[in-house]
Design an enzyme around this catalytic site. Structure first.
Site, short mmCIF file in Angstrom:
data_model
loop_
_atom_site.label_atom_id
_atom_site.label_comp_id
_atom_site.label_asym_id
_atom_site.label_seq_id
_atom_site.Cartn_x
_atom_site.Cartn_y
_atom_site.Cartn_z
N HIS A 15 14.01 52.77 27.57
CA HIS A 15 14.77 51.74 26.85
C HIS A 15 16.22 52.19 26.68
O HIS A 15 16.60 53.31 27.01
CB HIS A 15 14.13 51.38 25.50
CG HIS A 15 14.29 52.41 24.43
ND1 HIS A 15 13.98 52.17 23.12
CD2 HIS A 15 14.72 53.70 24.47
CE1 HIS A 15 14.21 53.24 22.40
NE2 HIS A 15 14.66 54.18 23.18
N CYS A 34 20.85 57.12 22.27
CA CYS A 34 19.94 56.01 22.60
C CYS A 34 20.68 54.85 23.24
O CYS A 34 20.06 53.90 23.72
CB CYS A 34 19.16 55.55 21.37
SG CYS A 34 17.75 56.61 21.07
N HIS A 40 16.73 55.79 28.92
CA HIS A 40 16.05 57.07 28.73
C HIS A 40 14.62 56.76 28.35
O HIS A 40 14.32 55.65 27.89
CB HIS A 40 16.74 57.91 27.64
CG HIS A 40 16.70 57.25 26.30
ND1 HIS A 40 17.59 56.27 25.94
CD2 HIS A 40 15.85 57.39 25.26
CE1 HIS A 40 17.29 55.84 24.73
NE2 HIS A 40 16.24 56.49 24.29
N HIS A 42 10.62 57.55 26.65
CA HIS A 42 9.84 58.13 25.56
C HIS A 42 8.37 58.11 25.95
O HIS A 42 7.92 57.22 26.65
CB HIS A 42 9.98 57.32 24.27
CG HIS A 42 11.34 57.40 23.65
ND1 HIS A 42 11.75 58.47 22.90
CD2 HIS A 42 12.38 56.53 23.66
CE1 HIS A 42 12.99 58.27 22.47
NE2 HIS A 42 13.40 57.08 22.93
N ASP A 80 3.44 50.11 29.87
CA ASP A 80 3.42 51.43 30.48
C ASP A 80 4.27 51.47 31.76
O ASP A 80 4.15 50.60 32.62
CB ASP A 80 1.99 51.85 30.80
CG ASP A 80 1.89 53.32 31.19
OD1 ASP A 80 2.65 54.14 30.63
OD2 ASP A 80 1.04 53.65 32.04
N HIS A 81 5.13 52.49 31.84
CA HIS A 81 6.03 52.69 32.98
C HIS A 81 7.01 51.54 33.20
O HIS A 81 7.46 51.28 34.32
CB HIS A 81 5.23 52.97 34.27
CG HIS A 81 4.67 54.36 34.29
ND1 HIS A 81 3.62 54.74 33.48
CD2 HIS A 81 5.02 55.46 34.99
CE1 HIS A 81 3.36 56.01 33.69
NE2 HIS A 81 4.20 56.48 34.59
N GLU A 125 7.53 57.27 18.34
CA GLU A 125 8.50 57.34 19.42
C GLU A 125 8.71 58.79 19.83
O GLU A 125 8.95 59.11 21.00
CB GLU A 125 9.82 56.70 19.01
CG GLU A 125 10.75 56.46 20.18
CD GLU A 125 11.88 55.52 19.83
OE1 GLU A 125 11.85 54.36 20.27
OE2 GLU A 125 12.78 55.94 19.08
NI NI Z 1 15.21 56.10 22.56
#
Ligand code: NI
Length: 136
Positions: A15, A34, A40, A42, A80-81, A125
């Site tokens: 995100h 962020c 990036h 998580h 996911d992914h 997160e």
């Molecule tokens: Ni983040």
């Protein structure tokens, strides 16, 4: 008598946090790392809590096999992914913060789980940063 049953699940996603109404400078100042232009990732971990009465015929609040499949189909398959900003319509106009992702997961699950049962979702997160919806 109500009982809460819980299941853990996880997904990986990317995100970027930014407010499109703000300047690049303000986004950088508020969101810091962020706000990274190239996104990036998580490793999100979540706990889904389902609260309700025990069904006397099964001894279950909810069949965990059923809950597992709902989480897989409704949450993992969709997130996911994925790049949350680009791949998930819900986040085209909603900042994909942990708070908003948690609300979205709750919405997805709410559609598939009987209204006799209450649901809450805790989303990690990072191992140290996590949010819960609805709030206690
Ligand atoms: Ni983040």
């Amino acid at each position: 008598m109500e009982v809460t049953v819980s299941r853990k699940a996880h997904f990986n996603a990317a995100h970027r946090l930014f407010n499109k109404n703000w300047s690049a400078e303000k986004n950088e100042k508020v969101f810091g790392k962020c706000n990274n232009l190239n996104y990036h990732g998580h490793n999100y971990e979540m706990i889904v809590n389902v609260t309700g009465k025990i069904n006397p015929e099964t001894g279950y609040v909810i069949d965990m096999g059923v809950l597992k499949k709902i989480i897989k189909d409704e949450v993992e398959e969709k997130l996911d992914h994925k790049n949350l900003n680009l791949d998930v319509d819900y986040f085209s106009n909603t900042i994909p913060s942990a708070e908003n992702i948690c609300i979205y997961i709750h919405k997805l699950l709410r559609k598939k789980i009987s209204n006799d049962l209450n649901i809450s979702v805790t989303l990690f997160e990072t191992p140290r940063n996590f949010v819960t919806y609805p709030s206690n």
